[in-house]
Design a protein around this motif. Sequence first.
Motif, PDB file in Angstrom:
ATOM      1  N   THR A 244       0.808  -1.090  -0.175  1.00  0.00           N
ATOM      2  CA  THR A 244      -0.082  -0.031  -0.052  1.00  0.00           C
ATOM      3  C   THR A 244       0.893   1.363  -0.068  1.00  0.00           C
ATOM      4  O   THR A 244       1.899   1.460   0.695  1.00  0.00           O
ATOM      5  N   GLY A 245       0.585   2.217  -0.766  1.00  0.00           N
ATOM      6  CA  GLY A 245       1.301   3.470  -1.004  1.00  0.00           C
ATOM      7  C   GLY A 245       0.939   4.362   0.307  1.00  0.00           C
ATOM      8  O   GLY A 245      -0.500   4.704   0.488  1.00  0.00           O
ATOM      9  N   TYR A 246       1.647   5.248   0.881  1.00  0.00           N
ATOM     10  CA  TYR A 246       1.289   6.074   2.147  1.00  0.00           C
ATOM     11  C   TYR A 246       2.119   7.435   1.830  1.00  0.00           C
ATOM     12  O   TYR A 246       3.207   7.422   1.235  1.00  0.00           O
ATOM     13  N   ARG A 247       1.571   8.558   1.946  1.00  0.00           N
ATOM     14  CA  ARG A 247       2.111   9.807   1.844  1.00  0.00           C
ATOM     15  C   ARG A 247       2.164  10.465   3.310  1.00  0.00           C
ATOM     16  O   ARG A 247       1.283  10.141   4.155  1.00  0.00           O
ATOM     17  N   PHE A 248       3.208  11.199   3.681  1.00  0.00           N
ATOM     18  CA  PHE A 248       3.545  11.771   4.842  1.00  0.00           C
ATOM     19  C   PHE A 248       3.667  13.489   4.715  1.00  0.00           C
ATOM     20  O   PHE A 248       4.216  13.754   3.944  1.00  0.00           O
ATOM     21  N   LYS A 249       3.521  13.748   6.145  1.00  0.00           N
ATOM     22  CA  LYS A 249       3.666  15.584   6.157  1.00  0.00           C
ATOM     23  C   LYS A 249       4.110  15.794   7.453  1.00  0.00           C
ATOM     24  O   LYS A 249       3.650  15.047   8.522  1.00  0.00           O
ATOM     25  N   TYR A 250       4.992  16.604   7.698  1.00  0.00           N
ATOM     26  CA  TYR A 250       5.394  17.232   8.794  1.00  0.00           C
ATOM     27  C   TYR A 250       4.850  18.484   9.264  1.00  0.00           C
ATOM     28  O   TYR A 250       4.853  19.460   8.376  1.00  0.00           O
ATOM     29  N   LEU A 251       4.302  18.802  10.575  1.00  0.00           N
ATOM     30  CA  LEU A 251       3.630  19.853  11.203  1.00  0.00           C
ATOM     31  C   LEU A 251       4.500  20.453  12.269  1.00  0.00           C
ATOM     32  O   LEU A 251       4.886  19.823  13.082  1.00  0.00           O
ATOM     33  N   PHE A 252       4.942  21.554  12.304  1.00  0.00           N
ATOM     34  CA  PHE A 252       5.834  22.216  13.142  1.00  0.00           C
ATOM     35  C   PHE A 252       5.083  23.105  14.029  1.00  0.00           C
ATOM     36  O   PHE A 252       4.262  24.072  13.663  1.00  0.00           O
ATOM     37  N   MET A 253       5.003  23.059  15.346  1.00  0.00           N
ATOM     38  CA  MET A 253       4.432  23.439  16.407  1.00  0.00           C
ATOM     39  C   MET A 253       5.127  24.557  17.317  1.00  0.00           C
ATOM     40  O   MET A 253       6.173  24.266  17.596  1.00  0.00           O
ATOM     41  N   ASP A 254       4.511  25.544  17.658  1.00  0.00           N
ATOM     42  CA  ASP A 254       5.210  26.474  18.629  1.00  0.00           C
ATOM     43  C   ASP A 254       4.746  26.021  20.106  1.00  0.00           C
ATOM     44  O   ASP A 254       4.144  24.974  20.131  1.00  0.00           O
ATOM     45  N   ILE A 255       5.213  26.703  21.193  1.00  0.00           N
ATOM     46  CA  ILE A 255       5.159  26.427  22.561  1.00  0.00           C
ATOM     47  C   ILE A 255       3.365  26.419  22.786  1.00  0.00           C
ATOM     48  O   ILE A 255       3.245  25.798  23.806  1.00  0.00           O
TER      49      ILE A 255
ATOM     50  N   GLU B   5       4.802  23.806   7.770  1.00  0.00           N
ATOM     51  CA  GLU B   5       4.602  22.725   7.514  1.00  0.00           C
ATOM     52  C   GLU B   5       5.326  22.147   6.225  1.00  0.00           C
ATOM     53  O   GLU B   5       5.824  23.090   5.706  1.00  0.00           O
ATOM     54  N   THR B   6       5.376  20.958   6.073  1.00  0.00           N
ATOM     55  CA  THR B   6       6.254  20.500   4.830  1.00  0.00           C
ATOM     56  C   THR B   6       5.024  20.263   4.012  1.00  0.00           C
ATOM     57  O   THR B   6       3.962  20.156   4.147  1.00  0.00           O
ATOM     58  N   ASP B   7       5.496  19.996   2.609  1.00  0.00           N
ATOM     59  CA  ASP B   7       4.483  19.247   1.521  1.00  0.00           C
ATOM     60  C   ASP B   7       4.443  17.884   2.046  1.00  0.00           C
ATOM     61  O   ASP B   7       4.949  17.053   2.426  1.00  0.00           O
ATOM     62  N   TRP B   8       3.692  17.369   1.287  1.00  0.00           N
ATOM     63  CA  TRP B   8       3.237  15.841   1.318  1.00  0.00           C
ATOM     64  C   TRP B   8       4.187  15.056   0.521  1.00  0.00           C
ATOM     65  O   TRP B   8       4.747  15.586  -0.464  1.00  0.00           O
ATOM     66  N   SER B   9       4.676  14.071   0.926  1.00  0.00           N
ATOM     67  CA  SER B   9       5.935  13.163   0.273  1.00  0.00           C
ATOM     68  C   SER B   9       5.121  12.449  -0.685  1.00  0.00           C
ATOM     69  O   SER B   9       4.026  12.254  -0.907  1.00  0.00           O
ATOM     70  N   PRO B  10       5.821  11.972  -1.841  1.00  0.00           N
ATOM     71  CA  PRO B  10       5.599  10.958  -2.598  1.00  0.00           C
ATOM     72  C   PRO B  10       4.891   9.799  -2.124  1.00  0.00           C
ATOM     73  O   PRO B  10       5.512   9.657  -1.030  1.00  0.00           O
ATOM     74  N   PRO B  11       4.445   9.047  -2.585  1.00  0.00           N
ATOM     75  CA  PRO B  11       3.954   7.776  -2.347  1.00  0.00           C
ATOM     76  C   PRO B  11       4.870   6.903  -1.920  1.00  0.00           C
ATOM     77  O   PRO B  11       5.802   6.687  -2.735  1.00  0.00           O
ATOM     78  N   ILE B  12       4.881   6.137  -0.634  1.00  0.00           N
ATOM     79  CA  ILE B  12       5.935   5.473  -0.229  1.00  0.00           C
ATOM     80  C   ILE B  12       5.187   3.915  -0.104  1.00  0.00           C
ATOM     81  O   ILE B  12       4.254   3.776   0.664  1.00  0.00           O
ATOM     82  N   VAL B  13       5.475   2.837  -1.079  1.00  0.00           N
ATOM     83  CA  VAL B  13       4.832   1.627  -0.882  1.00  0.00           C
ATOM     84  C   VAL B  13       5.531   0.564   0.081  1.00  0.00           C
ATOM     85  O   VAL B  13       6.647   0.247  -0.210  1.00  0.00           O
ATOM     86  N   THR B  14       4.519   0.025   1.043  1.00  0.00           N
ATOM     87  CA  THR B  14       5.284  -1.209   1.563  1.00  0.00           C
ATOM     88  C   THR B  14       5.426  -2.372   0.942  1.00  0.00           C
ATOM     89  O   THR B  14       4.687  -2.490  -0.075  1.00  0.00           O
TER      90      THR B  14
END
Length: 277
Positions: free
Chosen positions: A155-166, A173-182
């Motif tokens: 299955t292909g998954y996409r990921f994103k990072y969110l940066f939070m303050d105090i 935030e980053t963009d969504w990654s290309p699909p990474i397939v298990t």
Amino acid sequence: MGGSRRLLFVLCFLRQVFYAQTDVPLLANSDFFTLNPTQTTITLEKPICMYRPAITVYLYGMVKGAPVLPLYDATTKKVFATNYSATNGGQLGPYQVASFNNPTCDNSIVLSNMADPTRVQSILTATTVRVGSDVGCLTDPNFKGICNAPLQSNTGYRFKYLFMDINNAVISETDWSPPIVTVNGNPSSTIDTWPGRRSGGMIVLTSILSTLVFIILFAYVVGFIFSIVNETPATEVQRHDTQSVPVLPKPQEIGDVTFSSALTGQERERYVAKQQA
């Protein structure tokens, strides 16, 4: 002078925001993770020195093709508490995979330190995040929080990072990654165990090796039993002093006659008569 410093600060801030938004989560170094992805996990690199002002980082994931729903409120910048179960494992939209402290530039890792076995685990924990590593959160009905449950195979998954303050509000935030397939895993029921699918040479070789092993074991057992049966206890030669008393020969006196016991009876009588005369 003060205006120049403020301008420089703003430019640096915008540069970090730009790089954070154009960067994406990446797979961990293949030198340390040779099997990545697996059937149920994907190991990603943490965003080291990607966005300094952040305090906490949230990792979101979703299945390839799922609707890209908003992750946080546009006004308050507060994230939506979406989890694995509510999104059916990311098939209905993004869900929170993990959260961790923002890795700073001071935590840069020297690769030579990986040669120290006592530091390997701490280095991997500081630099990578493993998606799909928590099995218990799905089986525990009382579990609350972020569920980093195992992923689906092939299955292909996409990921994103969110940066939070105090205040736990999104600041970048980053963009969504290309699909990474298990990895595609075959069910155990599809594994062919019928000998007819094996080559003739393999069957012959297996039979010969099995026979040789049996012969060697049989010979060893027979030899062991034979050595036990034929083993006789060692006996010590008993020694004792003789009880016989030596008989000393009687001294021969003059006139004593000795004759050989080999003479017959008649010869002995004639010999004695002759001596008397």
